[in-house]
Write a protein that holds these residues in place. Structure first.
Motif, PDB file in Angstrom:
ATOM      1  N   ASN A   1      58.093  19.451  31.902  1.00 42.54           N
ATOM      2  CA  ASN A   1      57.931  18.046  32.497  1.00 42.54           C
ATOM      3  C   ASN A   1      58.653  17.562  33.800  1.00 42.54           C
ATOM      4  O   ASN A   1      58.745  16.445  34.331  1.00 42.54           O
ATOM      5  N   VAL A   2      59.559  18.702  34.461  1.00 47.46           N
ATOM      6  CA  VAL A   2      60.184  18.668  35.517  1.00 47.46           C
ATOM      7  C   VAL A   2      59.586  19.258  36.638  1.00 47.46           C
ATOM      8  O   VAL A   2      59.527  18.998  37.785  1.00 47.46           O
ATOM      9  N   ASN A   3      59.004  20.600  36.413  1.00 44.01           N
ATOM     10  CA  ASN A   3      58.507  21.220  37.596  1.00 44.01           C
ATOM     11  C   ASN A   3      57.640  22.477  36.984  1.00 44.01           C
ATOM     12  O   ASN A   3      57.235  22.728  36.080  1.00 44.01           O
ATOM     13  N   LYS A   4      57.120  23.275  38.061  1.00 46.52           N
ATOM     14  CA  LYS A   4      56.293  24.272  37.929  1.00 46.52           C
ATOM     15  C   LYS A   4      56.832  25.614  38.118  1.00 46.52           C
ATOM     16  O   LYS A   4      57.790  25.740  38.643  1.00 46.52           O
ATOM     17  N   PHE A   5      56.151  26.557  37.347  1.00 38.44           N
ATOM     18  CA  PHE A   5      56.903  27.892  37.611  1.00 38.44           C
ATOM     19  C   PHE A   5      55.658  28.855  37.792  1.00 38.44           C
ATOM     20  O   PHE A   5      54.505  28.670  37.238  1.00 38.44           O
ATOM     21  N   GLN A   6      55.897  30.081  38.131  1.00 39.09           N
ATOM     22  CA  GLN A   6      54.926  31.207  38.267  1.00 39.09           C
ATOM     23  C   GLN A   6      55.657  32.494  37.910  1.00 39.09           C
ATOM     24  O   GLN A   6      56.910  32.846  38.558  1.00 39.09           O
ATOM     25  N   CYS A   7      55.323  33.309  37.345  1.00 34.45           N
ATOM     26  CA  CYS A   7      55.897  34.521  36.850  1.00 34.45           C
ATOM     27  C   CYS A   7      54.759  35.709  37.140  1.00 34.45           C
ATOM     28  O   CYS A   7      53.756  35.530  36.721  1.00 34.45           O
ATOM     29  N   VAL A   8      55.217  36.807  37.950  1.00 33.63           N
ATOM     30  CA  VAL A   8      54.232  37.696  38.433  1.00 33.63           C
ATOM     31  C   VAL A   8      54.728  39.127  37.965  1.00 33.63           C
ATOM     32  O   VAL A   8      56.079  39.464  38.342  1.00 33.63           O
ATOM     33  N   ASN A   9      53.593  39.918  37.550  1.00 34.33           N
ATOM     34  CA  ASN A   9      53.846  41.250  37.502  1.00 34.33           C
ATOM     35  C   ASN A   9      52.818  42.068  38.549  1.00 34.33           C
ATOM     36  O   ASN A   9      51.743  41.916  38.443  1.00 34.33           O
ATOM     37  N   ASN A  10      53.452  42.707  39.614  1.00 37.50           N
ATOM     38  CA  ASN A  10      52.628  43.448  40.402  1.00 37.50           C
ATOM     39  C   ASN A  10      53.282  44.969  40.491  1.00 37.50           C
ATOM     40  O   ASN A  10      52.895  45.656  41.512  1.00 37.50           O
ATOM     41  N   LYS A  11      53.804  45.537  39.415  1.00 39.95           N
ATOM     42  CA  LYS A  11      54.548  46.744  39.472  1.00 39.95           C
ATOM     43  C   LYS A  11      53.465  47.715  38.748  1.00 39.95           C
ATOM     44  O   LYS A  11      54.161  48.981  38.345  1.00 39.95           O
ATOM     45  N   PHE A  12      52.156  47.430  38.402  1.00 37.85           N
ATOM     46  CA  PHE A  12      51.566  48.338  37.787  1.00 37.85           C
ATOM     47  C   PHE A  12      50.084  48.958  38.526  1.00 37.85           C
ATOM     48  O   PHE A  12      49.837  48.210  39.635  1.00 37.85           O
ATOM     49  N   LYS A  13      49.742  50.291  38.449  1.00 36.15           N
ATOM     50  CA  LYS A  13      48.820  50.677  39.236  1.00 36.15           C
ATOM     51  C   LYS A  13      48.069  51.671  38.311  1.00 36.15           C
ATOM     52  O   LYS A  13      48.187  52.021  37.457  1.00 36.15           O
ATOM     53  N   ASN A  14      46.767  51.711  38.707  1.00 28.27           N
ATOM     54  CA  ASN A  14      45.810  52.637  38.287  1.00 28.27           C
ATOM     55  C   ASN A  14      46.072  54.076  38.891  1.00 28.27           C
ATOM     56  O   ASN A  14      46.318  54.207  40.163  1.00 28.27           O
ATOM     57  N   ASP A  15      45.943  55.108  38.164  1.00 29.59           N
ATOM     58  CA  ASP A  15      46.308  56.618  38.722  1.00 29.59           C
ATOM     59  C   ASP A  15      45.353  56.693  39.933  1.00 29.59           C
ATOM     60  O   ASP A  15      45.898  57.373  40.800  1.00 29.59           O
ATOM     61  N   GLY A  16      44.035  56.205  39.727  1.00 33.45           N
ATOM     62  CA  GLY A  16      43.104  56.370  40.970  1.00 33.45           C
ATOM     63  C   GLY A  16      43.278  55.492  42.264  1.00 33.45           C
ATOM     64  O   GLY A  16      42.567  55.805  43.128  1.00 33.45           O
ATOM     65  N   GLY A  17      44.257  54.699  42.062  1.00 30.92           N
ATOM     66  CA  GLY A  17      44.414  53.527  43.105  1.00 30.92           C
ATOM     67  C   GLY A  17      43.626  52.438  43.109  1.00 30.92           C
ATOM     68  O   GLY A  17      44.137  51.337  43.210  1.00 30.92           O
ATOM     69  N   VAL A  18      42.409  52.391  42.349  1.00 34.33           N
ATOM     70  CA  VAL A  18      41.507  51.385  42.100  1.00 34.33           C
ATOM     71  C   VAL A  18      40.867  51.347  40.571  1.00 34.33           C
ATOM     72  O   VAL A  18      40.929  52.533  40.069  1.00 34.33           O
ATOM     73  N   TYR A  19      40.800  50.265  40.259  1.00 32.79           N
ATOM     74  CA  TYR A  19      40.137  49.984  38.904  1.00 32.79           C
ATOM     75  C   TYR A  19      38.653  50.295  39.143  1.00 32.79           C
ATOM     76  O   TYR A  19      38.117  49.690  39.863  1.00 32.79           O
ATOM     77  N   THR A  20      37.920  51.018  38.154  1.00 30.42           N
ATOM     78  CA  THR A  20      36.541  51.137  38.073  1.00 30.42           C
ATOM     79  C   THR A  20      35.828  50.500  36.583  1.00 30.42           C
ATOM     80  O   THR A  20      36.706  50.372  35.568  1.00 30.42           O
ATOM     81  N   PHE A  21      34.783  49.797  36.850  1.00 28.16           N
ATOM     82  CA  PHE A  21      34.220  49.412  35.744  1.00 28.16           C
ATOM     83  C   PHE A  21      32.766  49.721  35.621  1.00 28.16           C
ATOM     84  O   PHE A  21      32.039  49.765  36.058  1.00 28.16           O
ATOM     85  N   SER A  22      32.761  50.642  34.493  1.00 27.99           N
ATOM     86  CA  SER A  22      31.580  50.845  33.979  1.00 27.99           C
ATOM     87  C   SER A  22      31.486  51.079  32.552  1.00 27.99           C
ATOM     88  O   SER A  22      32.542  50.811  31.829  1.00 27.99           O
ATOM     89  N   GLU A  23      30.146  51.045  31.762  1.00 29.98           N
ATOM     90  CA  GLU A  23      30.226  51.114  30.411  1.00 29.98           C
ATOM     91  C   GLU A  23      31.070  51.984  29.684  1.00 29.98           C
ATOM     92  O   GLU A  23      31.585  51.889  28.880  1.00 29.98           O
ATOM     93  N   LYS A  24      31.212  53.250  30.101  1.00 26.63           N
ATOM     94  CA  LYS A  24      32.056  54.226  29.727  1.00 26.63           C
ATOM     95  C   LYS A  24      33.543  54.198  30.304  1.00 26.63           C
ATOM     96  O   LYS A  24      34.318  55.038  29.703  1.00 26.63           O
ATOM     97  N   ASN A  25      34.001  53.386  31.303  1.00 27.68           N
ATOM     98  CA  ASN A  25      35.229  53.418  31.816  1.00 27.68           C
ATOM     99  C   ASN A  25      35.757  51.819  31.788  1.00 27.68           C
ATOM    100  O   ASN A  25      35.721  51.608  33.160  1.00 27.68           O
TER     101      ASN A  25
END
Length: 166
Positions: A29-53
Protein backbone atom coordinates in the motif's frame (compact mmCIF):
# COMPACT_ATOMS: atom_id res chain seq x y z
CA UNK A 1 44.44 -4.41 -31.12
CA UNK A 2 41.21 -3.05 -32.59
CA UNK A 3 40.21 -6.59 -33.52
CA UNK A 4 40.70 -7.64 -29.89
CA UNK A 5 38.41 -4.81 -28.71
CA UNK A 6 35.79 -5.71 -31.31
CA UNK A 7 35.95 -9.37 -30.31
CA UNK A 8 35.62 -8.49 -26.61
CA UNK A 9 32.69 -6.15 -27.38
CA UNK A 10 30.95 -8.84 -29.42
CA UNK A 11 31.45 -11.45 -26.67
CA UNK A 12 30.07 -9.03 -24.05
CA UNK A 13 27.06 -8.30 -26.26
CA UNK A 14 26.50 -12.02 -26.81
CA UNK A 15 26.75 -12.74 -23.07
CA UNK A 16 24.25 -9.99 -22.28
CA UNK A 17 21.89 -11.19 -24.99
CA UNK A 18 21.76 -14.64 -23.40
CA UNK A 19 21.07 -13.51 -19.84
CA UNK A 20 18.21 -15.41 -18.26
CA UNK A 21 16.05 -14.04 -15.49
CA UNK A 22 12.85 -14.45 -13.55
CA UNK A 23 11.37 -11.29 -12.05
CA UNK A 24 8.65 -11.09 -9.47
CA UNK A 25 7.03 -7.67 -9.29
CA UNK A 26 4.73 -6.81 -6.43
CA UNK A 27 3.45 -3.88 -4.44
CA UNK A 28 2.39 -2.74 -1.01
CA UNK A 29 0.00 0.00 0.00
CA UNK A 30 3.12 2.23 0.15
CA UNK A 31 5.40 1.28 -2.77
CA UNK A 32 6.38 -1.32 -5.37
CA UNK A 33 9.08 -3.96 -5.27
CA UNK A 34 10.91 -6.19 -7.73
CA UNK A 35 12.84 -9.34 -6.90
CA UNK A 36 15.06 -10.82 -9.62
CA UNK A 37 16.89 -14.11 -10.03
CA UNK A 38 19.39 -14.07 -12.89
CA UNK A 39 21.87 -16.59 -11.53
CA UNK A 40 20.64 -19.67 -13.38
CA UNK A 41 21.93 -20.96 -16.69
CA UNK A 42 21.26 -23.79 -19.04
CA UNK A 43 24.22 -26.08 -19.65
CA UNK A 44 24.09 -25.41 -23.40
CA UNK A 45 23.87 -21.64 -22.94
CA UNK A 46 20.38 -21.37 -24.42
CA UNK A 47 17.10 -23.14 -23.81
CA UNK A 48 15.61 -25.30 -26.54
CA UNK A 49 11.94 -26.08 -26.87
CA UNK A 50 10.90 -29.25 -28.62
CA UNK A 51 8.36 -31.95 -27.82
CA UNK A 52 11.12 -34.15 -26.44
CA UNK A 53 13.10 -31.44 -24.69
CA UNK A 54 11.18 -28.91 -22.58
CA UNK A 55 13.04 -27.02 -19.85
CA UNK A 56 12.78 -27.71 -16.15
CA UNK A 57 14.33 -24.67 -14.44
CA UNK A 58 15.39 -24.84 -10.82
CA UNK A 59 15.85 -21.46 -9.13
CA UNK A 60 17.49 -21.01 -5.75
CA UNK A 61 15.27 -18.80 -3.60
CA UNK A 62 18.44 -17.40 -1.99
CA UNK A 63 19.50 -16.08 -5.45
CA UNK A 64 16.56 -13.65 -5.65
CA UNK A 65 17.66 -10.05 -5.13
CA UNK A 66 15.10 -7.37 -4.32
CA UNK A 67 17.58 -4.48 -4.54
CA UNK A 68 17.48 -3.89 -0.79
CA UNK A 69 19.06 -6.19 1.77
CA UNK A 70 16.13 -6.05 4.21
CA UNK A 71 13.54 -6.55 1.47
CA UNK A 72 15.51 -9.49 0.04
CA UNK A 73 15.72 -11.08 3.47
CA UNK A 74 11.95 -10.58 3.99
CA UNK A 75 11.20 -12.06 0.56
CA UNK A 76 13.30 -15.14 1.30
CA UNK A 77 11.60 -15.48 4.68
CA UNK A 78 8.13 -15.28 3.06
CA UNK A 79 9.15 -18.13 0.71
CA UNK A 80 10.65 -20.05 3.64
CA UNK A 81 14.00 -20.35 1.85
CA UNK A 82 15.63 -22.37 4.63
CA UNK A 83 13.05 -25.14 4.47
CA UNK A 84 12.28 -24.85 0.73
CA UNK A 85 15.49 -23.60 -0.93
CA UNK A 86 14.32 -24.10 -4.54
CA UNK A 87 11.55 -22.88 -6.80
CA UNK A 88 10.94 -24.96 -9.93
CA UNK A 89 9.54 -23.82 -13.27
CA UNK A 90 8.67 -26.79 -15.46
CA UNK A 91 7.39 -26.47 -19.02
CA UNK A 92 4.64 -29.08 -19.53
CA UNK A 93 3.91 -28.18 -23.15
CA UNK A 94 4.94 -25.50 -25.63
CA UNK A 95 2.96 -24.65 -28.78
CA UNK A 96 3.61 -22.13 -31.57
CA UNK A 97 0.60 -20.04 -32.61
CA UNK A 98 0.02 -17.03 -34.87
CA UNK A 99 1.12 -14.40 -32.37
CA UNK A 100 3.92 -16.23 -30.57
CA UNK A 101 3.88 -19.24 -28.29
CA UNK A 102 1.61 -20.71 -25.63
CA UNK A 103 2.94 -22.87 -22.83
CA UNK A 104 1.56 -24.76 -19.91
CA UNK A 105 4.01 -24.08 -17.09
CA UNK A 106 4.07 -25.61 -13.63
CA UNK A 107 5.48 -23.37 -10.89
CA UNK A 108 6.40 -25.15 -7.68
CA UNK A 109 7.45 -23.49 -4.47
CA UNK A 110 7.10 -24.40 -0.83
CA UNK A 111 5.79 -27.86 -1.86
CA UNK A 112 2.85 -26.19 -3.61
CA UNK A 113 2.40 -26.56 -7.38
CA UNK A 114 0.27 -24.43 -9.63
CA UNK A 115 -0.11 -24.67 -13.41
CA UNK A 116 -0.49 -21.60 -15.59
CA UNK A 117 -1.12 -21.02 -19.29
CA UNK A 118 1.39 -18.40 -20.37
CA UNK A 119 1.84 -16.57 -23.65
CA UNK A 120 5.44 -16.04 -24.78
CA UNK A 121 7.02 -13.84 -27.44
CA UNK A 122 10.50 -13.86 -28.95
CA UNK A 123 12.52 -10.65 -28.51
CA UNK A 124 16.24 -10.51 -29.34
CA UNK A 125 16.66 -14.31 -29.12
CA UNK A 126 14.92 -14.33 -25.75
CA UNK A 127 11.66 -16.01 -24.91
CA UNK A 128 9.67 -13.49 -22.85
CA UNK A 129 6.59 -14.47 -20.87
CA UNK A 130 4.49 -12.75 -18.24
CA UNK A 131 1.81 -14.05 -15.89
CA UNK A 132 -0.15 -12.54 -13.04
CA UNK A 133 -0.04 -14.85 -10.03
CA UNK A 134 -0.93 -14.50 -6.37
CA UNK A 135 0.78 -15.29 -3.10
CA UNK A 136 -2.44 -17.08 -2.16
CA UNK A 137 -2.03 -19.46 -5.15
CA UNK A 138 0.70 -21.05 -3.02
CA UNK A 139 -1.10 -20.75 0.31
CA UNK A 140 1.08 -17.79 1.32
CA UNK A 141 -0.57 -15.04 3.31
CA UNK A 142 0.78 -11.68 2.08
CA UNK A 143 2.85 -10.20 4.88
CA UNK A 144 2.20 -7.08 6.90
CA UNK A 145 4.87 -4.83 8.39
CA UNK A 146 4.99 -2.16 11.05
CA UNK A 147 1.96 -3.44 12.93
CA UNK A 148 -0.14 -3.70 9.76
CA UNK A 149 0.61 -0.19 8.48
CA UNK A 150 2.38 -1.66 5.43
CA UNK A 151 0.45 -4.42 3.67
CA UNK A 152 1.86 -6.46 0.78
CA UNK A 153 -0.76 -7.00 -1.94
CA UNK A 154 -1.63 -10.56 -2.97
CA UNK A 155 -1.09 -9.90 -6.70
CA UNK A 156 2.31 -10.52 -8.29
CA UNK A 157 3.58 -10.17 -11.84
CA UNK A 158 5.87 -13.05 -12.82
CA UNK A 159 8.17 -12.33 -15.80
CA UNK A 160 10.39 -14.88 -17.56
CA UNK A 161 13.24 -14.13 -19.94
CA UNK A 162 15.09 -17.15 -21.33
CA UNK A 163 17.81 -17.15 -23.97
CA UNK A 164 16.60 -19.51 -26.67
CA UNK A 165 16.96 -20.94 -30.14
CA UNK A 166 13.56 -21.58 -31.68
Amino acid sequence: MKLLYLLFGFMTLLANAQENFVKINGSTNVNKFQCVNNKFKNDGGVYTFSEKNLPNIVLKVADFDCGNRMMTKDFQKILNAEKYPNMTIKFINFIKNQDGFNALVEVKMMNQSKRYNIEFDIENNKLIGRKNVKFSDFNITPPKKMGGMIVVKDDLDLIFSLATKI
